[in-house]
Design a protein around this motif. Structure first.
Motif, short mmCIF file in Angstrom:
data_model
loop_
_atom_site.label_atom_id
_atom_site.label_comp_id
_atom_site.label_asym_id
_atom_site.label_seq_id
_atom_site.Cartn_x
_atom_site.Cartn_y
_atom_site.Cartn_z
N HIS A 91 0.83 -1.20 0.00
CA HIS A 91 0.00 0.00 0.00
C HIS A 91 0.87 1.26 0.00
O HIS A 91 2.06 1.23 0.35
CB HIS A 91 -0.92 0.01 1.21
CG HIS A 91 -1.96 -1.07 1.19
ND1 HIS A 91 -3.19 -0.91 0.62
CD2 HIS A 91 -1.92 -2.34 1.67
CE1 HIS A 91 -3.89 -2.03 0.73
NE2 HIS A 91 -3.13 -2.91 1.37
N ARG A 92 0.24 2.37 -0.37
CA ARG A 92 0.91 3.68 -0.37
C ARG A 92 0.04 4.67 0.38
O ARG A 92 -1.13 4.88 0.02
CB ARG A 92 1.16 4.17 -1.80
CG ARG A 92 2.06 3.27 -2.64
CD ARG A 92 3.50 3.28 -2.11
NE ARG A 92 4.37 2.41 -2.90
CZ ARG A 92 4.58 1.13 -2.66
NH1 ARG A 92 3.94 0.54 -1.66
NH2 ARG A 92 5.39 0.41 -3.40
N ASN A 93 0.63 5.28 1.42
CA ASN A 93 -0.05 6.34 2.17
C ASN A 93 -1.44 5.91 2.64
O ASN A 93 -2.45 6.53 2.30
CB ASN A 93 -0.13 7.61 1.32
CG ASN A 93 1.23 8.12 0.93
OD1 ASN A 93 2.15 8.18 1.75
ND2 ASN A 93 1.41 8.45 -0.34
N ILE A 94 -1.47 4.87 3.42
CA ILE A 94 -2.72 4.35 3.97
C ILE A 94 -2.79 4.68 5.45
O ILE A 94 -1.78 4.68 6.16
CB ILE A 94 -2.85 2.84 3.72
CG1 ILE A 94 -4.21 2.33 4.19
CG2 ILE A 94 -1.72 2.06 4.38
CD1 ILE A 94 -4.51 0.89 3.77
N THR A 95 -4.01 4.97 5.93
CA THR A 95 -4.25 5.27 7.34
C THR A 95 -5.34 4.36 7.88
O THR A 95 -6.38 4.18 7.23
CB THR A 95 -4.67 6.74 7.53
OG1 THR A 95 -3.61 7.59 7.10
CG2 THR A 95 -5.00 7.04 8.98
N ILE A 96 -5.11 3.79 9.05
CA ILE A 96 -6.14 3.07 9.78
C ILE A 96 -6.55 3.96 10.94
O ILE A 96 -5.77 4.17 11.87
CB ILE A 96 -5.64 1.70 10.29
CG1 ILE A 96 -4.99 0.89 9.16
CG2 ILE A 96 -6.77 0.93 10.94
CD1 ILE A 96 -5.89 0.57 8.00
N GLU A 97 -7.75 4.51 10.87
CA GLU A 97 -8.27 5.44 11.88
C GLU A 97 -9.30 4.71 12.73
O GLU A 97 -10.36 4.32 12.25
CB GLU A 97 -8.91 6.65 11.22
CG GLU A 97 -9.63 7.59 12.16
CD GLU A 97 -8.73 8.17 13.24
OE1 GLU A 97 -8.94 7.80 14.42
OE2 GLU A 97 -7.83 8.97 12.91
N GLY A 98 -8.98 4.52 14.01
CA GLY A 98 -9.86 3.76 14.89
C GLY A 98 -10.91 4.57 15.61
O GLY A 98 -11.88 4.01 16.13
N ASN A 99 -10.70 5.90 15.74
CA ASN A 99 -11.66 6.76 16.43
C ASN A 99 -11.96 6.28 17.85
O ASN A 99 -13.09 6.42 18.34
CB ASN A 99 -12.96 6.87 15.62
CG ASN A 99 -12.76 7.55 14.28
OD1 ASN A 99 -12.36 8.71 14.21
ND2 ASN A 99 -13.00 6.81 13.20
N GLY A 100 -10.94 5.70 18.51
CA GLY A 100 -11.13 5.25 19.88
C GLY A 100 -11.71 3.86 20.03
O GLY A 100 -12.17 3.49 21.11
N SER A 101 -11.69 3.06 18.97
CA SER A 101 -12.30 1.73 18.99
C SER A 101 -11.41 0.69 19.66
O SER A 101 -10.20 0.87 19.78
CB SER A 101 -12.60 1.27 17.56
OG SER A 101 -13.59 2.09 16.96
N MET A 102 -12.04 -0.41 20.05
CA MET A 102 -11.34 -1.60 20.52
C MET A 102 -11.37 -2.66 19.44
O MET A 102 -12.44 -2.99 18.91
CB MET A 102 -11.99 -2.14 21.80
CG MET A 102 -11.52 -3.54 22.20
SD MET A 102 -9.75 -3.63 22.59
CE MET A 102 -9.74 -2.82 24.21
#
Length: 610
Positions: A91-102
């Protein structure tokens, strides 16, 4: 609904379109297994740069049954088939944003596998397992004379059985014996003082019985005596099955960022990174939950053969069964010189098998395995992999006459700089920091409180094969608290190569240019620095304060020098101790000792001036 965004990439005036993907729109929702849907979603965006996978805040479940599986070599872990929840490849420039998740894991899975990725951010989520990779047994009765104890344990949380007199834990379908174990104090949430005294020699005959529900009785096998009532015996299994599932595994990647990620458990390390350039951790936390004493099975974070800058700031690492951070390269022994500039090389440590040692163009050095000192620098022209254990290295140049000593090869290109700043390390087994890298190292403004050494600058060419004689290390303004409560001869700073019986000092020092300055040390044992084979060591402006948290140990040296040169010990202060000793061997030279308070130089050394 998929929302389009525009983001700027720092490549001149280039502007790229990026996309935020709400994972709920792809069937990934809290409260049900999202593994297959997530694997499919990740595969669908493999060739699309700039994507953010956004998880609306919630508790997500991921199970091993539907996870993608492949054979993986994982440094400092056990290789084998791995099932992956987030398989991120190319991948290129990928973000995993959890927003405070478990993110709750079920079974033997690796939550994050990151391979050949350029630009990745992991942000705002926690990782845990429904069933832990260790067991915790609370001592409720003990008989010191009979070396017997009764333990309480939750049968649902730690399922187990007794088979042929042996206690076996059911860990995700695998029967694990007690194996490695140690005793923890629930009050301090750290290993108990002198914990080795109470551990089980699990290879010796013991008798196990079940006197009642949630009860286990163990008779015999304790090294000296059973654990005190109220303490916790932590059992974490045996090799080769006790390091199978790190939380985050990164290889052959670039520009990794981890922000506000919490790791509560792992069947291995919280983060293991191999051959990756530029790593930033900000606000990462490795810690146990309220229900458990221990967090990860091994290190909080570990880096092997990386380059660029590793920056670790504002992090908390606690309750691990190993170190907070380890940064190093790898020595690879030469099995045979094949002629024609070719070396047959052997990856000796079983937890480095499959390691990517180098590529054409990398600068390398031939090392003597007897003295662990460099002999000849050259460049890799070709590398041919034979199997996980061996490869053939073709060099641009070799010595006219190959040295008639056992050799190893060290990769000089892949060493990072390290900044470790404003972090908290506490209540863990082993050390706070291990660092062996030729890059610039800055360790400052940290709180460090570990069972063994505070900072270990080692390097060895015989056991772990972790390379990297340091050349520029600054350790300043840190607070060291009760370092060495394993009740052993441990120091806030130990800088020394690890030798076996066949190795010896050569003509030259191993480590260079270490500054240990302006640190505060709360100590029950009066130890500050031990150094061996160091050229250029400054110990100045440090303050030692006596601690009553553990039984006082008054013997030993505060500063101990062996085969060192150009050492400056100036303006250090000790309060509450009998005069602390400074000692050196006859092989140490050019030592300056002045303006110290509370220290006494050994006979034959330059007298301390107050």
């Amino acid at each position: 609904m998929k929302t389009l965004i525009t983001c700027t990439i720092a490549l001149g005036a280039l502007v790229a379109e990026g996309r935020i993907v709400n994972v709920a729109e792809h069937g990934i929702v809290p409260g049900q297994d999202g593994t297959y849907a997530l694997n499919s979603l990740i595969k669908s965006i493999e060739n699309e740069p700039g994507v953010t996978l956004s998880f609306p805040k919630g508790d997500y479940e991921f199970h091993a049954e539907n996870a993608l599986e492949m054979h993986r070599a994982v440094a400092n872990h056990d290789n084998g088939l791995k099932r992956m929840v987030f398989p991120l490849f190319n991948h290129r420039n990928i973000t995993i944003e959890g927003n405070g998740s478990m993110f709750m894991m079920h079974g033997r899975v690796v939550p994050f596998t990151i391979e050949r990725v350029e630009g990745i951010t992991l942000r705002n989520f926690s990782i845990d397992w429904a069933q832990s990779f260790h067991a915790e047994l609370k001592c409720i009765e003990r008989d010191v004379e009979k070396k017997a104890a009764v333990f309480e344990l939750d049968e649902k949380r730690y399922p187990h059985k007794i088979k042929n007199g042996q206690l076996l834990f059911d860990r995700m379908g695998q029967e694990d014996p007690i194996g490695s174990n140690m005793v923890w104090d629930p009050e301090t949430r750290a290993p108990i003082y002198d914990t080795d005294r109470y551990a089980l020699n699990s290879w010796k005959p013991i008798k196990v019985s079940k006197p009642g529900k949630n009860r286990i009785k163990i008779e015999g096998g304790f090294k000296k005596e059973p654990p005190p009532v109220g303490t916790i015996l932590v059992a974490h299994g045996v090799h080769p099955t006790s390091r199978l599932c790190p939380a985050i595994h990164v290889t052959n990647s670039k520009d990794l960022k981890i922000e506000n990620v919490v790791v509560h458990d792992a069947g291995g390390m919280g983060l293991i990174v191999e051959r990756t350039e530029n790593i930033t951790l900000d606000g990462m936390k490795v810690t146990s939950t309220e229900e458990r004493i221990v967090s990860t099975r091994a290190d909080a974070t570990h880096y092997i053969g990386c380059k660029g800058l590793i920056k670790v700031e504002n992090c908390v690492f606690e309750h691990m069964l190993d170190d907070a951070i380890n940064v190093h390269g790898a020595y690879v022994p030469v099995a045979e010189y094949l002629g024609n500039k070719e070396l047959l090389c052997n990856i000796s440590h079983f937890q480095q098998w499959g390691l990517t040692f180098g590529e054409p163009g990398d600068k390398v050095c031939l090392m003597s395995r007897l003295t662990v000192l460099p002999l000849f620098e050259t460049t890799i022209e070709d590398i041919r992999i034979l199997n996980e254990h061996r490869f053939v290295l073709t060099l641009k140049e070799v010595p006219e006459v190959m040295p008639n000593v056992p050799l190893s090869v060290e990769n000089l290109t892949w060493y990072p700089d390290l900044v470790f700043r404003k972090n908290i390390v506490r209540e863990n087994r082993a050390r706070s920091i291990l660092v062996t890298t030729k890059g610039k190292v800055l360790i400052e403004d940290n709180h460090l409180s570990s069972q063994m050494h505070g900072i270990l600058i080692e390097g060895d060419n015989n056991k772990w094969y972790e390379s990297g004689a340091v050349e520029d290390v600054v350790i300043r303004n840190n607070e060291f608290v009760n370092i060495g409560f394993a009740c052993d001869n441990r120091y806030p700073l130990l800088a020394s190569p690890l030798f076996n019986d066949t190795q010896h000092m050569g003509e030259g020092r191993y480590h260079r240019n270490i500054k240990f300055i302006d640190n505060t040390i709360r100590s029950f044992n009066g130890h500050m620095v031990e150094a061996r084979s160091c050229e250029g060591l400054t110990i100045s402006g440090n303050k030692m304060v006596f601690s009553t948290d553990y039984p006082a140990i008054e013997e030993g040296e505060a500063i101990k020098l062996d085969y060192c040169s150009n050492v400056s010990i100036v303006k250090n202060d000790a309060e509450g101790f009998a005069p602390l000793r400074i000692t050196q061997t006859v092989d140490t030279e050019s030592v300056t000792i002045k303006k110290n308070t509370g220290f006494q130089a050994a006979e034959g050394m330059k007298a301390a001036k107050n």
